[in-house]
Design an enzyme around this catalytic site. Sequence first.
Site, PDB file in Angstrom:
ATOM      1  N   ASP A  37      21.120 -47.707   7.788  1.00 45.77           N
ATOM      2  CA  ASP A  37      22.506 -47.606   7.372  1.00 45.77           C
ATOM      3  C   ASP A  37      23.384 -47.582   8.626  1.00 45.77           C
ATOM      4  O   ASP A  37      22.971 -47.053   9.650  1.00 45.77           O
ATOM      5  CB  ASP A  37      22.694 -46.321   6.552  1.00 45.77           C
ATOM      6  CG  ASP A  37      24.121 -46.154   6.073  1.00 45.77           C
ATOM      7  OD1 ASP A  37      24.682 -47.129   5.564  1.00 45.77           O
ATOM      8  OD2 ASP A  37      24.661 -45.043   6.210  1.00 45.77           O
ATOM      9  N   VAL A  69     -25.773 -34.248   5.509  1.00 45.20           N
ATOM     10  CA  VAL A  69     -24.709 -33.459   6.134  1.00 45.20           C
ATOM     11  C   VAL A  69     -24.297 -34.090   7.456  1.00 45.20           C
ATOM     12  O   VAL A  69     -23.110 -34.163   7.802  1.00 45.20           O
ATOM     13  CB  VAL A  69     -25.160 -32.001   6.344  1.00 45.20           C
ATOM     14  CG1 VAL A  69     -24.112 -31.221   7.127  1.00 45.20           C
ATOM     15  CG2 VAL A  69     -25.431 -31.339   5.008  1.00 45.20           C
ATOM     16  N   ALA A  70     -25.300 -34.557   8.225  1.00 44.75           N
ATOM     17  CA  ALA A  70     -25.014 -35.144   9.539  1.00 44.75           C
ATOM     18  C   ALA A  70     -24.281 -36.480   9.419  1.00 44.75           C
ATOM     19  O   ALA A  70     -23.491 -36.847  10.287  1.00 44.75           O
ATOM     20  CB  ALA A  70     -26.313 -35.327  10.315  1.00 44.75           C
ATOM     21  N   GLU A  80     -27.458 -39.273  15.339  1.00 42.48           N
ATOM     22  CA  GLU A  80     -28.341 -38.288  14.710  1.00 42.48           C
ATOM     23  C   GLU A  80     -29.213 -38.932  13.637  1.00 42.48           C
ATOM     24  O   GLU A  80     -30.423 -38.663  13.550  1.00 42.48           O
ATOM     25  CB  GLU A  80     -27.491 -37.163  14.098  1.00 42.48           C
ATOM     26  CG  GLU A  80     -26.707 -36.346  15.112  1.00 42.48           C
ATOM     27  CD  GLU A  80     -25.646 -35.481  14.451  1.00 42.48           C
ATOM     28  OE1 GLU A  80     -25.824 -35.165  13.254  1.00 42.48           O
ATOM     29  OE2 GLU A  80     -24.654 -35.124  15.106  1.00 42.48           O
TER      30      GLU A  80
END
Length: 709
Positions: free
Chosen positions: A180, A133-134, A521
């Site tokens: 254009d 998850v980290a 982490e």
Amino acid sequence: MPADLRLIESFNLETEESALTGESRTVKKSTKRLWEDKPLAERQNLCFSGSSVTRGRGKGIVVATGMDTEMGRIAALLDEGKREETPLQRRLHSLGKWLIAFCLIVCAFVAAIGIYLGEDIFTMLLTGVSLAVASIPEGLPAIVTISLALGVRQMVKSRAIVRRLPAVETLGCTTFICSDKTGTLTKNTMAVRHMYVQGRWQKAEDFCPPANDLALLVMANCHDVVEGEGGLEGDPTEKALLELALTKNSPAGLARFGEIPFDSVRRRMSVLVTYNGKKLSLVKGAPDTIFSLCRKIRTKQGTADFSEIEKRRLLEETGLYTDQAYRILALAYRSDPKNEKEMEQDLTFLGLAAIADPIRQDVPEALAQARAAGIATAMITGDDPRTALAIGRELGMGGGVITGQELDETPEEELRRKMKETAIFARVDPSHKLKIVRILKKEGEIVAMTGDGVNDAPAIKEANIGIAMGQKGTDVTKEAADFILADDNFATIVKAVFHGRGIYDNIRKFIRYLLACNIGEVLVMFFAVVLGMPLPLLPLQILWVNLVTDGLPALAIAMDKPEAGLMAMAPRSPGEGVFSHGLGFKIGFRGLIIGVTTLFLFLFVLIEEQDMVLARTVAFTALVMCQLFHVFDCRSERETIFKLGFFSNPWLIGAVAFSLLMQMAVIYWPFMQNVFATTALSWENWRLILLLTGAPTILTALRYLLWEK
């Protein structure tokens, strides 16, 4: 026009075909046979479905209906255009694959090593899941979407309406703008640009005669313009004359009691009116025709004979204006004509009006800004090459002109070489515009295509960024576009590019922030497991850091305003990765510092205090503080927080304060202490944490300041 027609009768017939051809002028029609294939704008014996009649009448045989018409062919070309992934989508997909591989390898390795060293299997599996998850910045998609949505809001303020959200960022990496001419670089409204009166040429805005000036009287009353529901309706050149006369307060709408209408043979128009009790014949038409009818010329001193020498001189001058894409009309009058024949005899020449579709005032500056930003610009138009070249020179565009016929006849390799030296394409039809865009994309350009007519729609859909005009653009063009310009102004595109670059800059900022924090982490846990140390963080603490304390600051970075120097930089390369320009090194190096700092504080407190709960609380808080300090470093890749200003983004200050408050609750609130296995920290603990976690930010800023000096 209900269908494509081959004309068999034409009486002074003129049609407006700008939506199909891009030609701003009306087209005079005839029944003459064309002996060679011509561009659409030069097929004078045909009328096209979707065009409108501005003058005259005619009769024709239907030669095509539905999808077989020229409009239908454009609709078929729209099916050929295809949507591709934007550069940002490609980069994020690549980033996602890289993160998944990194996550699976590291997390599986950490869990396996921990179990091998005797850690509890359930704890290590839970740790592995927590690290998974980290490792993945699951808030990234939401933050990217929010950042793009904020960009949409800024672009709306700049008069650019976004139809496809991912295109917001794509505009920021534009390398080539195909514009254009009619309605984008010019106003698509014929206007009197110059006047020749009383012996000299002057700009129309500087022409300040009295309201009863005879030249103005001709402009205000010698026409077939009518007031419609949407304003003035009629021939664009006559509208231009009338509008100038009205701005000068000349009386218009005088009752006519005689008229000789315009036709293509006579090339003039005359009306008989009464003004101030005096009968006047007011005449306008082609200069050579009017000159042949004039005997006198008005001067500053009054009237004088209109000599043949003077006529030849004026014809030469009108030729110079004609070469610059102007339409010239001569103005004349006669007092008290006795009959219709005398209405156009012995006239007094009053002056000349040079009429053209004026360029937008802020376009030259916008083109200069685009060049400074490394963005090439090309003008693509259905107009005559001379007209296109004259407008291009007025806009500051260099190089020659490539015509639609050359696009068909020139081999692609040679065409690619020519296109690098040319900024003007003239007499092109929809298939040519599509070809230009495709060649540029093959050359690796990120192409933005602008337009308003149906003829622009296929190229707009094919381009990386399609831009339609909001005011005069057709519904077909708007449907094919990614952006709509509410003010039909090219300068708005340059403003939108600036915001697009700022959005991508912000995306890189929070990618840098999130990944550095996530790597930090992972490395804390990785080093601890490899070195056989106790786990510095519990799974719930890892989830708290990842989901609560680094999410809000990352979101607040998206609120940063674009940096001032963005438009002085070259566009990003389309093949450039997310980690280019040293971003990958910055992420990895800062992630390593975060991991080492957190692990060092954990070991230091554990050895000094012999208290596992306190050591984990210090490591937990240190990890949070490392991230909160680092978010200020991520605000720019070129400047320090001291130069940007701490309070220049109040949203970031609020997000950091809230995250810090949440962390305080986890440390000092007894209920949260029980949930997260934490304990209260002393002032000595905080002093140590702040000293080590804040040092990298301060040292980085000082190094930059010293290096800059």
